[in-house]
Motif scaffolding. Structure first.
Motif: not given
Ligand SMILES: [Zn+2]
Length: 136
Positions: A15, A28, A30, A126
């Motif tokens: 995202h 990047h 997650h 996250e």
């Molecule tokens: Zn992020």
């Protein structure tokens, strides 16, 4: 609320928080971790068993673990999802997961059952030490 069903899983997604002045404004990814907690006053049948012995199917709570090509969030570019767009913060994603999960839970309810006693609590990590919780 005598019953609480809990399920935890992860999904990997990319995202960018559009307009963010810093690293979150660059593309990047997650490994998101999700905890779903669904409470209920009573037991119900499910799509897979006709007797009233479940709060909900665990697989209904784990939908987001599936690949994005089959309706989940794994290996998605989250900004491509119509309901998220540029605003892919943990807060917005947690509320999105809550809404989409309750739609699925309600779709499994038997005829005439409004599911008014069902309460869903979503925790979204996250990173291993940063999470957001959403419930109604
Ligand atoms: Zn992020």
């Amino acid at each position: 609320m005598p019953w609480k069903l809990s399920s935890e899983f992860t999904f990997d997604s990319a995202h960018v928080i559009t307009g963010y002045d810093g690293p979150c404004g660059r593309l990047h990814g997650h490994t998101y971790r999700v905890r779903m907690e669904l409470t209920s006053d009573r037991l119900r049948p499910s799509a897979h068993v006709k007797r009233a012995i479940m709060v909900a199917d665990f697989k209904t709570l784990k939908w987001a673990k599936k690949d994005v090509d089959v309706g989940g969030l794994d290996h998605a570019y989250l900004n491509d999802l119509p309901d998220l767009g540029d605003d892919t913060t943990a807060e917005v994603i947690a509320a999105y997961i809550h809404r989409k999960t309750m739609e699925r839970v309600r779709a499994d309810l038997p005829e005439g059952d409004d599911g008014a006693d069902l309460r869903l609590h979503v925790t979204l990590w996250e990173t291993p030490d940063s999470s957001c919780e959403y419930w109604e």
